[in-house]
Design an enzyme around this catalytic site. Sequence first.
Site, PDB file in Angstrom:
ATOM      1  N   ARG A  54     -21.991  30.670 -84.861  1.00 15.84           N
ATOM      2  CA  ARG A  54     -23.097  30.030 -85.572  1.00 15.84           C
ATOM      3  C   ARG A  54     -24.015  31.140 -86.096  1.00 15.84           C
ATOM      4  O   ARG A  54     -24.250  32.138 -85.402  1.00 15.84           O
ATOM      5  CB  ARG A  54     -23.877  29.122 -84.625  1.00 15.84           C
ATOM      6  CG  ARG A  54     -25.038  28.420 -85.297  1.00 15.84           C
ATOM      7  CD  ARG A  54     -25.860  27.627 -84.302  1.00 15.84           C
ATOM      8  NE  ARG A  54     -27.012  27.014 -84.952  1.00 15.84           N
ATOM      9  CZ  ARG A  54     -28.026  26.469 -84.298  1.00 15.84           C
ATOM     10  NH1 ARG A  54     -28.033  26.456 -82.973  1.00 15.84           N
ATOM     11  NH2 ARG A  54     -29.026  25.937 -84.958  1.00 15.84           N
ATOM     12  N   HIS A  55     -24.518  30.960 -87.300  1.00  4.53           N
ATOM     13  CA  HIS A  55     -25.438  31.945 -87.883  1.00  4.53           C
ATOM     14  C   HIS A  55     -26.610  32.241 -86.939  1.00  4.53           C
ATOM     15  O   HIS A  55     -26.987  31.418 -86.100  1.00  4.53           O
ATOM     16  CB  HIS A  55     -25.991  31.430 -89.211  1.00  4.53           C
ATOM     17  CG  HIS A  55     -26.815  30.192 -89.047  1.00  4.53           C
ATOM     18  ND1 HIS A  55     -28.144  30.217 -88.647  1.00  4.53           N
ATOM     19  CD2 HIS A  55     -26.505  28.885 -89.205  1.00  4.53           C
ATOM     20  CE1 HIS A  55     -28.605  28.984 -88.566  1.00  4.53           C
ATOM     21  NE2 HIS A  55     -27.637  28.143 -88.900  1.00  4.53           N
TER      22      HIS A  55
ATOM     23  N   ARG B 233     -27.841  32.382 -94.563  1.00  5.93           N
ATOM     24  CA  ARG B 233     -27.978  32.690 -93.143  1.00  5.93           C
ATOM     25  C   ARG B 233     -26.614  32.963 -92.501  1.00  5.93           C
ATOM     26  O   ARG B 233     -26.501  33.774 -91.581  1.00  5.93           O
ATOM     27  CB  ARG B 233     -28.739  31.579 -92.412  1.00  5.93           C
ATOM     28  CG  ARG B 233     -28.166  30.178 -92.519  1.00  5.93           C
ATOM     29  CD  ARG B 233     -29.191  29.160 -92.007  1.00  5.93           C
ATOM     30  NE  ARG B 233     -28.717  27.784 -91.971  1.00  5.93           N
ATOM     31  CZ  ARG B 233     -28.884  26.908 -92.959  1.00  5.93           C
ATOM     32  NH1 ARG B 233     -29.489  27.289 -94.091  1.00  5.93           N
ATOM     33  NH2 ARG B 233     -28.452  25.659 -92.827  1.00  5.93           N
TER      34      ARG B 233
ATOM     35  N   HIS C 106     -22.183  26.870 -88.968  1.00  9.90           N
ATOM     36  CA  HIS C 106     -23.371  26.155 -88.517  1.00  9.90           C
ATOM     37  C   HIS C 106     -23.058  25.295 -87.292  1.00  9.90           C
ATOM     38  O   HIS C 106     -21.902  25.070 -86.954  1.00  9.90           O
ATOM     39  CB  HIS C 106     -23.883  25.277 -89.660  1.00  9.90           C
ATOM     40  CG  HIS C 106     -24.065  26.049 -90.929  1.00  9.90           C
ATOM     41  ND1 HIS C 106     -25.224  26.733 -91.221  1.00  9.90           N
ATOM     42  CD2 HIS C 106     -23.216  26.286 -91.976  1.00  9.90           C
ATOM     43  CE1 HIS C 106     -25.095  27.350 -92.389  1.00  9.90           C
ATOM     44  NE2 HIS C 106     -23.889  27.094 -92.866  1.00  9.90           N
TER      45      HIS C 106
ATOM     46  N   GLU D 240     -23.257  23.540 -93.864  1.00 10.50           N
ATOM     47  CA  GLU D 240     -23.839  22.722 -92.803  1.00 10.50           C
ATOM     48  C   GLU D 240     -23.792  21.240 -93.167  1.00 10.50           C
ATOM     49  O   GLU D 240     -23.720  20.872 -94.340  1.00 10.50           O
ATOM     50  CB  GLU D 240     -25.289  23.155 -92.535  1.00 10.50           C
ATOM     51  CG  GLU D 240     -26.029  22.357 -91.467  1.00 10.50           C
ATOM     52  CD  GLU D 240     -25.381  22.370 -90.085  1.00 10.50           C
ATOM     53  OE1 GLU D 240     -24.226  21.904 -89.948  1.00 10.50           O
ATOM     54  OE2 GLU D 240     -26.047  22.802 -89.137  1.00 10.50           O
TER      55      GLU D 240
END
Length: 197
Positions: free
Chosen positions: A8-9, A66, A156, A93
């Site tokens: 995940r970022h 991101r 995400h 996302e």
Amino acid sequence: MHTIYYIRHGKTEWNADGRFQGLQDIPLNDLGRAEAVRAGDILRNLFAREGRDPLGLGFVTSPLSRARGTMELMRGVLSLPPHDYSVDDRLREVGYGHWEGLTLAQMKAAHPDVFAAREADKWSVAPPGGESYASATSRLRDWYRSLKSGTVAVAHSGTARALMVVLGLETPQAAASLRIEQGAVYVLREDGLTKHS
């Protein structure tokens, strides 16, 4: 089943404020950049233990900055060219529609009936003008079927939940409430899911 190293970022200011980002393109903050470097260190150690050459893996990210920023910092830690990865919109996302930019309290105040319905069924109920986790599974299934090798993916929390269900590693009910950590590496294999942090 191809092994997926899923990250995940790193954190953004909206994460810090408790605001739902969805499709809004919010950049990493200083903590998020540090989390990306930490994820790169975790990957480097995993690859060393497994005897895996990262040059034999695919690297792909969501189009949102991101996620791309996280990927580029991680690749730097791995001594790989920072920008040599692919971008796939199917990893974007889950969209939060009218709730993007809001906190949980603001969501509840804005749409109390939908908020209550979603609290009862986070998997299937979409935010107003948004996307449910259930509907996101079709694009994640399509993405997974397109893989040709083991892959490092940066995306995400919503797409992580959908992918875990697609691969049969979590139930929809469990996945909907699963906390997906930033700065951790989730390894998805045929024999299960492991988290490294």
